[in-house]
Scaffold this motif. Sequence first.
Motif, PDB file in Angstrom:
ATOM      1  N   LYS A  57      -4.172 -47.618  -5.505  1.00  0.00           N
ATOM      2  CA  LYS A  57      -4.557 -48.346  -4.293  1.00  0.00           C
ATOM      3  C   LYS A  57      -4.447 -47.516  -3.012  1.00  0.00           C
ATOM      4  CE  LYS A  57      -3.386 -52.687  -6.323  1.00  0.00           C
ATOM      5  NZ  LYS A  57      -2.456 -53.747  -6.451  1.00  0.00           N
ATOM      6  N   GLY A  58      -5.613 -47.328  -2.380  1.00  0.00           N
ATOM      7  CA  GLY A  58      -5.650 -46.662  -1.106  1.00  0.00           C
ATOM      8  C   GLY A  58      -5.434 -45.153  -1.131  1.00  0.00           C
ATOM      9  N   MET A  59      -5.189 -44.588  -2.282  1.00  0.00           N
ATOM     10  CA  MET A  59      -4.950 -43.157  -2.385  1.00  0.00           C
ATOM     11  C   MET A  59      -6.261 -42.453  -2.729  1.00  0.00           C
ATOM     12  SD  MET A  59      -1.722 -42.899  -1.821  1.00  0.00           S
ATOM     13  CE  MET A  59      -1.325 -41.272  -2.371  1.00  0.00           C
ATOM     14  N   GLY A  60      -6.449 -41.295  -2.183  1.00  0.00           N
ATOM     15  CA  GLY A  60      -7.629 -40.516  -2.497  1.00  0.00           C
ATOM     16  C   GLY A  60      -7.236 -39.152  -3.023  1.00  0.00           C
ATOM     17  N   HIS A  61      -8.073 -38.603  -3.839  1.00  0.00           N
ATOM     18  CA  HIS A  61      -7.809 -37.276  -4.387  1.00  0.00           C
ATOM     19  C   HIS A  61      -9.073 -36.777  -5.076  1.00  0.00           C
ATOM     20  CE1 HIS A  61      -5.270 -33.973  -5.606  1.00  0.00           C
ATOM     21  NE2 HIS A  61      -5.747 -34.081  -6.835  1.00  0.00           N
ATOM     22  N   GLY A  62      -9.183 -35.516  -5.268  1.00  0.00           N
ATOM     23  CA  GLY A  62     -10.298 -34.934  -5.991  1.00  0.00           C
ATOM     24  C   GLY A  62     -10.011 -33.478  -6.244  1.00  0.00           C
ATOM     25  N   GLU A  63     -10.671 -32.940  -7.214  1.00  0.00           N
ATOM     26  CA  GLU A  63     -10.455 -31.540  -7.544  1.00  0.00           C
ATOM     27  C   GLU A  63     -11.575 -31.087  -8.479  1.00  0.00           C
ATOM     28  OE1 GLU A  63      -6.734 -28.888  -9.110  1.00  0.00           O
ATOM     29  OE2 GLU A  63      -6.370 -30.900  -8.360  1.00  0.00           O
ATOM     30  N   GLY A  64     -11.789 -29.815  -8.571  1.00  0.00           N
ATOM     31  CA  GLY A  64     -12.765 -29.290  -9.515  1.00  0.00           C
ATOM     32  C   GLY A  64     -12.854 -27.783  -9.431  1.00  0.00           C
ATOM     33  N   THR A  65     -13.058 -27.151 -10.546  1.00  0.00           N
ATOM     34  CA  THR A  65     -13.266 -25.709 -10.592  1.00  0.00           C
ATOM     35  C   THR A  65     -14.275 -25.417 -11.686  1.00  0.00           C
ATOM     36  OG1 THR A  65     -11.451 -25.380 -12.158  1.00  0.00           O
ATOM     37  CG2 THR A  65     -10.933 -25.132  -9.820  1.00  0.00           C
ATOM     38  N   GLY A  66     -14.845 -24.259 -11.624  1.00  0.00           N
ATOM     39  CA  GLY A  66     -15.783 -23.850 -12.654  1.00  0.00           C
ATOM     40  C   GLY A  66     -15.838 -22.344 -12.744  1.00  0.00           C
ATOM     41  N   PHE A  67     -16.292 -21.861 -13.875  1.00  0.00           N
ATOM     42  CA  PHE A  67     -16.338 -20.426 -14.102  1.00  0.00           C
ATOM     43  C   PHE A  67     -17.402 -20.130 -15.141  1.00  0.00           C
ATOM     44  CE2 PHE A  67     -14.936 -16.667 -16.464  1.00  0.00           C
ATOM     45  CZ  PHE A  67     -14.858 -15.757 -15.434  1.00  0.00           C
ATOM     46  N   GLY A  68     -18.146 -19.077 -14.944  1.00  0.00           N
ATOM     47  CA  GLY A  68     -19.142 -18.665 -15.923  1.00  0.00           C
ATOM     48  C   GLY A  68     -19.177 -17.159 -16.042  1.00  0.00           C
ATOM     49  N   LEU A  69     -19.432 -16.674 -17.238  1.00  0.00           N
ATOM     50  CA  LEU A  69     -19.484 -15.239 -17.484  1.00  0.00           C
ATOM     51  C   LEU A  69     -20.568 -14.971 -18.520  1.00  0.00           C
ATOM     52  CD1 LEU A  69     -18.068 -12.487 -16.905  1.00  0.00           C
ATOM     53  CD2 LEU A  69     -16.647 -12.956 -18.895  1.00  0.00           C
ATOM     54  N   SER A  70     -21.388 -13.974 -18.255  1.00  0.00           N
ATOM     55  CA  SER A  70     -22.452 -13.594 -19.180  1.00  0.00           C
ATOM     56  C   SER A  70     -22.407 -12.084 -19.372  1.00  0.00           C
ATOM     57  CB  SER A  70     -23.811 -13.994 -18.598  1.00  0.00           C
ATOM     58  OG  SER A  70     -24.865 -13.460 -19.374  1.00  0.00           O
ATOM     59  N   ALA A  71     -22.470 -11.644 -20.609  1.00  0.00           N
ATOM     60  CA  ALA A  71     -22.475 -10.207 -20.907  1.00  0.00           C
ATOM     61  C   ALA A  71     -23.566  -9.916 -21.924  1.00  0.00           C
ATOM     62  CB  ALA A  71     -21.123  -9.774 -21.440  1.00  0.00           C
ATOM     63  N   ARG A  72     -24.365  -8.902 -21.650  1.00  0.00           N
ATOM     64  CA  ARG A  72     -25.436  -8.471 -22.558  1.00  0.00           C
ATOM     65  C   ARG A  72     -25.347  -6.966 -22.721  1.00  0.00           C
ATOM     66  NH1 ARG A  72     -31.007 -11.298 -21.157  1.00  0.00           N
ATOM     67  NH2 ARG A  72     -31.294 -10.694 -23.298  1.00  0.00           N
ATOM     68  N   PRO A  73     -25.628  -6.460 -23.909  1.00  0.00           N
ATOM     69  CA  PRO A  73     -25.608  -5.005 -24.079  1.00  0.00           C
ATOM     70  C   PRO A  73     -26.681  -4.351 -23.209  1.00  0.00           C
ATOM     71  CG  PRO A  73     -26.434  -6.101 -26.068  1.00  0.00           C
ATOM     72  CD  PRO A  73     -26.003  -7.168 -25.126  1.00  0.00           C
ATOM     73  N   ALA A  74     -26.327  -3.251 -22.571  1.00  0.00           N
ATOM     74  CA  ALA A  74     -27.266  -2.534 -21.700  1.00  0.00           C
ATOM     75  C   ALA A  74     -27.671  -1.198 -22.307  1.00  0.00           C
ATOM     76  CB  ALA A  74     -26.649  -2.317 -20.330  1.00  0.00           C
ATOM     77  N   GLY A  75     -26.764  -0.564 -23.036  1.00  0.00           N
ATOM     78  CA  GLY A  75     -27.053   0.740 -23.625  1.00  0.00           C
ATOM     79  C   GLY A  75     -25.763   1.483 -23.898  1.00  0.00           C
ATOM     80  N   ALA A  76     -25.877   2.800 -23.971  1.00  0.00           N
ATOM     81  CA  ALA A  76     -24.694   3.620 -24.243  1.00  0.00           C
ATOM     82  C   ALA A  76     -24.870   4.997 -23.630  1.00  0.00           C
ATOM     83  CB  ALA A  76     -24.475   3.746 -25.743  1.00  0.00           C
ATOM     84  N   PHE A  77     -23.757   5.537 -23.152  1.00  0.00           N
ATOM     85  CA  PHE A  77     -23.722   6.932 -22.744  1.00  0.00           C
ATOM     86  C   PHE A  77     -23.350   7.746 -23.979  1.00  0.00           C
ATOM     87  CE2 PHE A  77     -22.882   5.070 -18.526  1.00  0.00           C
ATOM     88  CZ  PHE A  77     -23.874   5.726 -17.814  1.00  0.00           C
TER      89      PHE A  77
END
Length: 118
Positions: A57-77
Motif C-alpha cells: 500500500k502506497g509504496m513504489g519501487h521498480g528495477e531492471g537490468t539487461g545484458f547481451g553479448l554476441s561473438a562470431r569467429p572473424a579469422g586467425a593470425f
Amino acid sequence: MDIIDLIDRTRDSISARSVFGQPIQQGEVTVIPVARVMGGGGGGGGEGPVPEANSRKGMGHGEGTGFGLSARPAGAFVIRGDRVSWLPVVEPTRIILGLQVLAGIALLVHSLTRQRGH
C-alpha cells in the motif's frame, strides 16, 4: 544487481580476452584465433506510489537490468617465424545472401528498363 555492477560485468566480458583466443602452436607455426565480439547492457529504476489495491500500500519501487553479448569467429593470425598473416573466416551464408540481394536488384533494374522501353 545495481547498474554499476552491470557496467563492470559488461566491461569485463567485452575485452581482448574475449576477442583473442589462446595461441595454438604446431611445430614452428602459431595460430591465434580471433572473434568479433559485441555487447551491451542497460538498466532501469523507478519509484512512486502504487495504487492502494497493491499489497505494498502506497509504496513504489521498480528495477531492471539487461545484458547481451554476441561473438562470431572473424579469422586467425598465423605466425611463421617472423611473418604474420591474417586468414579471415569465410561465411558462405553471407556470400549467398549477398548474391541473392544482387540478383534481386539486377532483376528489378532489368524490369524497370524494359518497362521504359515499351
